[in-house]
Design a protein around this motif. Structure first.
Motif, short mmCIF file in Angstrom:
data_model
loop_
_atom_site.label_atom_id
_atom_site.label_comp_id
_atom_site.label_asym_id
_atom_site.label_seq_id
_atom_site.Cartn_x
_atom_site.Cartn_y
_atom_site.Cartn_z
N ASP A 1 24.29 37.63 -0.61
CA ASP A 1 25.09 38.03 0.56
C ASP A 1 25.04 36.94 1.63
OD1 ASP A 1 25.53 40.40 -0.79
OD2 ASP A 1 24.40 41.64 0.62
N ALA A 2 23.86 36.43 1.90
CA ALA A 2 23.71 35.38 2.91
C ALA A 2 24.30 34.06 2.42
CB ALA A 2 22.23 35.20 3.26
N ALA A 3 24.11 33.73 1.15
CA ALA A 3 24.59 32.46 0.62
C ALA A 3 26.11 32.39 0.58
CB ALA A 3 24.02 32.24 -0.79
N ILE A 4 26.76 33.46 0.18
CA ILE A 4 28.22 33.40 0.08
C ILE A 4 28.84 33.30 1.48
CG2 ILE A 4 28.67 35.90 0.01
CD1 ILE A 4 30.80 35.18 -2.19
N ARG A 5 28.28 34.01 2.42
CA ARG A 5 28.78 33.90 3.80
C ARG A 5 28.58 32.48 4.32
NH1 ARG A 5 26.37 38.13 6.27
NH2 ARG A 5 28.24 39.38 6.10
N ARG A 6 27.40 31.93 4.12
CA ARG A 6 27.11 30.57 4.57
C ARG A 6 28.01 29.56 3.88
NH1 ARG A 6 23.31 26.95 2.49
NH2 ARG A 6 22.36 28.65 1.33
N GLY A 7 28.20 29.72 2.57
CA GLY A 7 29.04 28.79 1.82
C GLY A 7 30.49 28.78 2.28
N VAL A 8 31.03 29.97 2.51
CA VAL A 8 32.42 30.03 2.97
C VAL A 8 32.53 29.48 4.38
CG1 VAL A 8 34.35 31.53 3.55
CG2 VAL A 8 33.07 31.95 1.45
N GLU A 9 31.66 29.92 5.26
CA GLU A 9 31.80 29.55 6.67
C GLU A 9 31.44 28.10 6.97
OE1 GLU A 9 29.80 32.67 8.85
OE2 GLU A 9 31.26 34.16 8.16
N ALA B 1 33.68 18.86 -1.44
CA ALA B 1 33.28 20.13 -0.83
C ALA B 1 33.13 21.22 -1.88
CB ALA B 1 34.30 20.55 0.23
N PHE B 2 33.92 21.16 -2.95
CA PHE B 2 33.79 22.17 -4.01
C PHE B 2 32.39 22.10 -4.64
CE2 PHE B 2 34.20 23.59 -8.45
CZ PHE B 2 34.56 24.90 -8.23
N SER B 3 31.90 20.89 -4.88
CA SER B 3 30.54 20.75 -5.43
C SER B 3 29.50 21.28 -4.46
CB SER B 3 30.25 19.28 -5.75
OG SER B 3 31.10 18.83 -6.76
N GLU B 4 29.72 21.04 -3.18
CA GLU B 4 28.79 21.56 -2.17
C GLU B 4 28.79 23.09 -2.18
OE1 GLU B 4 27.99 21.26 2.65
OE2 GLU B 4 29.61 20.09 1.77
N TRP B 5 29.97 23.68 -2.25
CA TRP B 5 30.11 25.14 -2.32
C TRP B 5 29.38 25.70 -3.55
CZ3 TRP B 5 31.14 29.98 -1.17
CH2 TRP B 5 31.65 30.84 -2.12
N ARG B 6 29.62 25.10 -4.71
CA ARG B 6 28.99 25.59 -5.93
C ARG B 6 27.47 25.40 -5.88
NH1 ARG B 6 32.61 27.40 -10.05
NH2 ARG B 6 30.73 27.97 -11.18
N GLY B 7 27.00 24.40 -5.18
CA GLY B 7 25.56 24.22 -5.02
C GLY B 7 24.92 25.34 -4.22
N ILE B 8 25.67 25.94 -3.31
CA ILE B 8 25.16 27.04 -2.49
C ILE B 8 25.18 28.35 -3.25
CG2 ILE B 8 25.60 28.43 -0.41
CD1 ILE B 8 26.71 25.79 0.87
N VAL B 9 26.28 28.65 -3.93
CA VAL B 9 26.43 29.98 -4.56
C VAL B 9 26.18 29.97 -6.07
CG1 VAL B 9 27.97 30.87 -2.78
CG2 VAL B 9 28.94 29.75 -4.81
#
Length: 106
Positions: free
Chosen positions: A19-27, A72-80
């Motif tokens: 929950d925290a990771a997806i919010r952080r990744g999107v925002e 940025a896509f790689s950064e996003w996938r690294g978070i979630v």
């Protein structure tokens, strides 16, 4: 306006962290992408490891070429990505009709 819907299944017992990771990744990542217009995340009540991520884009290409083709896509996938039980299923939708009481962008 294009709606991206990602059907995400995560590993059991990791909901609070996800929950925290997806919010952080999107925002912190996706929200800065060209064409990003907003998002919503919903968790299934019957299957708590299942999430629907809905992102509104100005055009299909803003998502498929612009964001997915960027670092940025790689950064996003690294978070979630570490939470995924399997790869998400992603589809794109265009609005055909809606009722008058549904808020704009929903």
């Amino acid at each position: 306006m294009i709606l991206e819907v990602a059907d995400i299944r995560i590993q059991p017992g990791r909901q609070a962290d996800f929950d925290a990771a997806i919010r952080r990744g999107v925002e912190t990542v996706i929200a800065h992408a060209h064409g990003f217009s907003g998002y919503k995340v919903q968790r299934s009540m019957e299957s708590p490891e299942r999430y629907l991520l809905m992102i509104w884009w100005a055009t299909l290409e803003d998502h498929t070429l612009g964001f997915r083709g960027s670092l940025a896509f790689s950064e996003w996938r690294g978070i979630v990505g570490p939470f995924f039980a399997q790869p998400p299923v992603v589809e794109h939708f265009e609005l055909i009709a809606k009722s008058g009481d549904v808020p704009a962008g929903v």
